[in-house]
Design a protein around this motif. Sequence first.
Motif, PDB file in Angstrom:
ATOM      1  N   ALA A 120     -36.519  -4.476  10.093  1.00  0.00           N
ATOM      2  CA  ALA A 120     -36.450  -3.213   9.350  1.00  0.00           C
ATOM      3  C   ALA A 120     -35.251  -2.397   9.809  1.00  0.00           C
ATOM      4  CB  ALA A 120     -37.740  -2.418   9.566  1.00  0.00           C
ATOM      5  N   ILE A 121     -35.027  -2.380  11.114  1.00  0.00           N
ATOM      6  CA  ILE A 121     -33.880  -1.641  11.652  1.00  0.00           C
ATOM      7  C   ILE A 121     -32.583  -2.226  11.081  1.00  0.00           C
ATOM      8  CG2 ILE A 121     -32.553  -1.164  13.771  1.00  0.00           C
ATOM      9  CD1 ILE A 121     -35.240  -0.956  15.242  1.00  0.00           C
ATOM     10  N   ASN A 122     -32.519  -3.567  11.070  1.00  0.00           N
ATOM     11  CA  ASN A 122     -31.313  -4.213  10.530  1.00  0.00           C
ATOM     12  C   ASN A 122     -31.098  -3.902   9.064  1.00  0.00           C
ATOM     13  OD1 ASN A 122     -30.224  -5.330  12.723  1.00  0.00           O
ATOM     14  ND2 ASN A 122     -31.303  -7.295  12.525  1.00  0.00           N
ATOM     15  N   THR A 123     -32.184  -3.887   8.307  1.00  0.00           N
ATOM     16  CA  THR A 123     -32.066  -3.599   6.872  1.00  0.00           C
ATOM     17  C   THR A 123     -31.449  -2.221   6.658  1.00  0.00           C
ATOM     18  OG1 THR A 123     -34.030  -4.914   6.452  1.00  0.00           O
ATOM     19  CG2 THR A 123     -33.367  -3.401   4.699  1.00  0.00           C
ATOM     20  N   ILE A 124     -31.952  -1.243   7.394  1.00  0.00           N
ATOM     21  CA  ILE A 124     -31.430   0.121   7.195  1.00  0.00           C
ATOM     22  C   ILE A 124     -29.983   0.204   7.670  1.00  0.00           C
ATOM     23  CG2 ILE A 124     -31.829   2.580   7.563  1.00  0.00           C
ATOM     24  CD1 ILE A 124     -34.666   1.824   8.476  1.00  0.00           C
ATOM     25  N   LYS A 125     -29.712  -0.403   8.828  1.00  0.00           N
ATOM     26  CA  LYS A 125     -28.331  -0.366   9.351  1.00  0.00           C
ATOM     27  C   LYS A 125     -27.378  -1.010   8.352  1.00  0.00           C
ATOM     28  CE  LYS A 125     -28.604  -0.129  14.352  1.00  0.00           C
ATOM     29  NZ  LYS A 125     -28.766  -0.906  15.570  1.00  0.00           N
TER      30      LYS A 125
END
Length: 400
Positions: A30-35
């Motif tokens: 999820a963090i990667n998706t937003i980044k």
Amino acid sequence: MAMFEDYYIITQKDLEDIKDSISTQDLPSAINTIKEYLKQQDLVELNIGVTGESGSGKSTFVNAFRGLGDEDEGSAETGTIETTMESKDYLHPKYKNVKVWDLPGIGTPNFKADEYLELVQFERYDFFIIIASERFRECHTQLVKEIMRMGKRFYFVRSKIDFCIIAEERKRKKNFDQKKTLDTIREDCENGLRNIGIEDPVVFLISGWELGKYDFNQLQERMEKELPQHKRRVLMLALPNITLEINEKKKKALEENIGKVALLSACVATVPIPGLSVGVDLAIVKTEIETYYSTFGLDDPSLQKLCEKSGKTIEELKSLMKSPLRFGINLASILSLLGAASLAVAENAVEYVASLIPILGTVVAGGMSYVTVSRMLKRALDDIAEDARTVLMASVGTAV
Ligand SMILES: Nc1nc2c(ncn2[C@@H]2O[C@H](COP(=O)(O)OP(=O)(O)OP(=O)(O)O)[C@@H](O)[C@H]2O)c(=O)[nH]1
Ligand SMILES: [Mg+2]
């Protein structure tokens, strides 16, 4: 009241976007998706081709559009002798993926629009700005027809309007009427374009020396409307903060990211901050606020430039600003705003958010952190936009 504000910050669309993209993911993905989303947004390019006859004011416009004066570092050379012979890209000082291209002059005796467009590599531009400082001529028609044939957009600009106004005022003295003068110039240009075969021409009256005046708002509105959705944001962020309309649109463009930045900050934070019941990634919040200042031109180098132009001092301008962050964006000032924001957060707003974004439940006080940061950023953005508005009005001599 608190409830209403919390729901206002987190728009339904925000939640839907976030939910769709990360609801099935684990925390690291999820963090990667937003980044990745935020990174992609920063990579969107905008290429604007500025063309017109030699001496029409192309280079001056290229500079003013990027918020630069003719003497500033990184500015295009301007002058009374022919200065621009080949295409050159000028990067926006703050948004390097926005390039304003200063193209060679048109209308030389052997000018051929098709060869010219090949030479300047027409495919690379999102749109052209065609500048004329006098009447529109045959070379303009040729160019327009060729640009249309290539399926590209263009905007006609009649430049040096400040100069025309002064000349007209001198001539007419007591009978001078600015609106009438502008209407006459506009009609004259539009008729000129009609005579050379352009249906429904629209002409924007612009001064590269006083870009925020005359038709610049109409021009930016039109550009924004006609750009593809994903390019509108970068246009609004890159434009200099020179009209109240632009100020408002910049705020909207920045506001759109609050939900994602808050979520990222909540997901990345694993350790609660002492004195606060929430975990927040302070570096992310700090960078975002610095972006607000820079985008509105309230960072120190931009204020310095504004002072040189307006004759005000930095102290004078800063004394008009009210945002608690005006004395420095540091961890202490951010923490104090986060503290204030967390106090006002309604519990059921947190529950609501956590129920929609279950992943937040896996981080320390995730829902609380998300709502706190959203609320804090929204308030900071409102304050900074308001300061930018006040500074803008003061620098153009309007009472505040
Ligand atoms: N009064 C007034 N003068 C302007 C304006 N824009 C440009 N000029 C002046 O007009 C002259 C030519 O401007 P440039 O921006 O160098 O024009 P250009 O189209 O880039 O010229 P070339 O590179 O030679 O083709 C300069 O002396 C500018 O200062 C304007 O909006 N108002
Ligand atoms: Mg030039």
